[in-house]
Design an enzyme around this catalytic site. Structure first.
Site, PDB file in Angstrom:
ATOM      1  N   CYS A  70       1.210  -1.460   0.430  1.00  0.00           N
ATOM      2  CA  CYS A  70      -0.451   0.135   0.228  1.00  0.00           C
ATOM      3  C   CYS A  70       1.051   1.478   0.138  1.00  0.00           C
ATOM      4  CB  CYS A  70      -0.981  -0.154   1.700  1.00  0.00           C
ATOM      5  SG  CYS A  70      -1.968  -2.056   0.932  1.00  0.00           S
ATOM      6  N   ALA A  95       1.717   4.487  -2.143  1.00  0.00           N
ATOM      7  CA  ALA A  95       1.491   5.704  -1.762  1.00  0.00           C
ATOM      8  C   ALA A  95       1.490   6.471  -0.315  1.00  0.00           C
ATOM      9  CB  ALA A  95       0.499   6.516  -2.676  1.00  0.00           C
ATOM     10  N   GLY A 101       4.814   7.131  -0.817  1.00  0.00           N
ATOM     11  CA  GLY A 101       6.035   6.860  -1.554  1.00  0.00           C
ATOM     12  C   GLY A 101       6.866   6.784  -0.519  1.00  0.00           C
ATOM     13  N   ASN A 102       7.070   7.875   0.319  1.00  0.00           N
ATOM     14  CA  ASN A 102       7.962   7.723   1.546  1.00  0.00           C
ATOM     15  C   ASN A 102       9.112   6.583   2.152  1.00  0.00           C
ATOM     16  OD1 ASN A 102       8.465  10.552   1.455  1.00  0.00           O
ATOM     17  ND2 ASN A 102       7.180  10.372   3.565  1.00  0.00           N
ATOM     18  N   LYS A 103       8.182   5.131   2.706  1.00  0.00           N
ATOM     19  CA  LYS A 103       8.591   5.036   2.719  1.00  0.00           C
ATOM     20  C   LYS A 103       9.483   3.380   1.255  1.00  0.00           C
ATOM     21  CE  LYS A 103       5.301   3.506   6.607  1.00  0.00           C
ATOM     22  NZ  LYS A 103       4.685   5.039   5.516  1.00  0.00           N
ATOM     23  N   ARG A 111      -2.085   9.176  -6.776  1.00  0.00           N
ATOM     24  CA  ARG A 111      -1.597   9.102  -5.510  1.00  0.00           C
ATOM     25  C   ARG A 111      -0.106   8.336  -5.776  1.00  0.00           C
ATOM     26  NH1 ARG A 111      -2.932   8.182  -0.366  1.00  0.00           N
ATOM     27  NH2 ARG A 111      -2.095   6.502  -0.323  1.00  0.00           N
ATOM     28  N   CYS A 146      -0.432   4.077  11.073  1.00  0.00           N
ATOM     29  CA  CYS A 146      -0.071   5.182  12.327  1.00  0.00           C
ATOM     30  C   CYS A 146      -1.426   5.676  13.073  1.00  0.00           C
ATOM     31  CB  CYS A 146       0.012   6.017  11.415  1.00  0.00           C
ATOM     32  SG  CYS A 146      -1.310   5.946   9.707  1.00  0.00           S
TER      33      CYS A 146
END
Length: 359
Positions: free
Chosen positions: A163, A165, A167-169, A192, A286
């Site tokens: 999952c 977007a 995209g930081n991870k 996204r 989160c």
């Protein structure tokens, strides 16, 4: 301004006259500027553009500005030198959370847990920094860096970001892989994914495939994924741990909403564990709610416990999972009060027996 708001965010223009015609004539340009603004701010939803400072929860003012050094383009020492030339004082590696809490002015520290993470005083703004606009640094909360860090795939691995977007991870995974290997990234939202593609390109990420697809529809038996050994799963959740979220009436989800989210999370976690070559998986949210965290992990382990085990991840991390079942302390939790981060939950699952990943 009201007309532009109605055009971009509302239910369309209801008025008539020359102002309506003018707004419609420039609609494409306005939408393009809005899209560019979201890329610059590294968000995918219009509501994420809201300024968090005053309306956010009290914890927002305590959380440092974390900066992840993008090792695909630079190194920690060079970034530290850059900020020192910008007038910042480098205080070395933090020895405690209290040192992070005491940051003020133009001072910064190397994080005490994560080796490529710098911490600056809360609400320090780097969106106009050359390092940010060029993709040399990623503005990413410390808790959000934990999933890729704990997944820790070796260079050359095939990895799924289920999952993905915004995209930081995904970019963090690419940095850990040193751009060697393959990342399959899924998300159902076209916009996204477009934002994510821009961000990954700016960060220098190669060897990734984006797919507009619900991860639950991905066939684990597809030969394309036969070498996937690592999966990062950060599914939709209540978002109750996000300290910069503007409080709203619906911010506290109902019991029915939590059960619906947990049902989806159990389903997607079980699906992820069905990939035949999988050796290690990180499940994260989160969310602060046990229903989305420990309860999901417990239910799936009961279903697949003979094949996978819960890893005691990051033993030096101070906050552990709630005592919902034996071994739940192997999970990690994060919060503004205890770890100076967003609220977060992370569990690491590993396949039993031969071919399992090293702890």
């Amino acid at each position: 301004q009201v007309l532009v708001y109605d055009l971009l965010f509302g239910k369309g223009l209801k008025c008539g006259g020359r102002w309506k015609a003018l707004a419609r004539r420039h609609r494409a340009r306005l939408e393009a500027e809005l899209a560019r603004l979201k890329v610059r701010q590294k968000v995918s939803r219009n509501e994420d553009l809201l300024a968090p400072a005053r309306a956010a929860s009290p914890g927002a003012s305590q959380v440092p500005r974390y900066v992840r050094v993008n090792t695909l383009k630079t190194c920690v020492d060079d970034v530290i030198d850059f900020f020192k030339r910008q007038g910042y004082s480098y205080l070395g590696k933090a020895a405690s959370v209290e040192e992070l809490r005491a940051l003020s002015g133009k001072k910064f520290l190397l994080d005490l847990h994560l080796p490529e993470l710098l911490a600056f005083p809360p609400q320090t703004d780097f969106h106009d920094s050359l390092l940010y606009t060029s993709g040399h640094i990623i503005l990413q909360d410390k808790a959000s860096c934990l999933p890729a860090f704990l997944l820790g795939p070796a260079a050359g691995s095939h990895v799924i970001d289920a999952c993905a977007a915004p995209g930081n991870k995904t970019s963090h995974l690419a940095a850990i892989l040193k751009n060697k290997g393959q990342i399959f990234a899924f998300d159902v939202d076209t916009k996204r994914l477009a934002t994510m593609s821009t961000m990954l390109t700016r960060a220098g990420v190669t060897g990734f495939q984006l797919a507009q697809q619900d991860f639950l529809t991905v066939d684990p038996g597809d030969p394309k994924y036969s070498k996937v050994t690592h999966i990062l799963l950060d599914p939709s959740c209540s978002g109750s741990g996000m300290v910069n979220r503007v409080p709203r009436e619906e911010a506290a989800p109902s019991a029915e909403r939590l059960q619906a989210l947990a049902g989806f999370q159990r389903k997607v976690l079980s699906h992820a564990l069905s990939f035949p070559a999988l050796r290690r998986l990180v499940y994260s949210t989160c969310s602060l709610h046990r229903e989305e965290n420990e309860d999901v992990v417990r239910a799936v382990l009961q279903e697949r416990g003979s094949a996978f085990r819960l890893v005691n991840a990051f033993p030096s991390w101070p906050c552990r999972g709630l005592a919902a079942f034996p071994g739940a302390e192997s999970c990690l939790r994060a919060s503004p009060a205890d770890t100076l981060t967003h609220g977060f939950f992370v569990a690491v699952l590993e396949r039993h027996g031969e071919g399992a990943a090293a702890p």
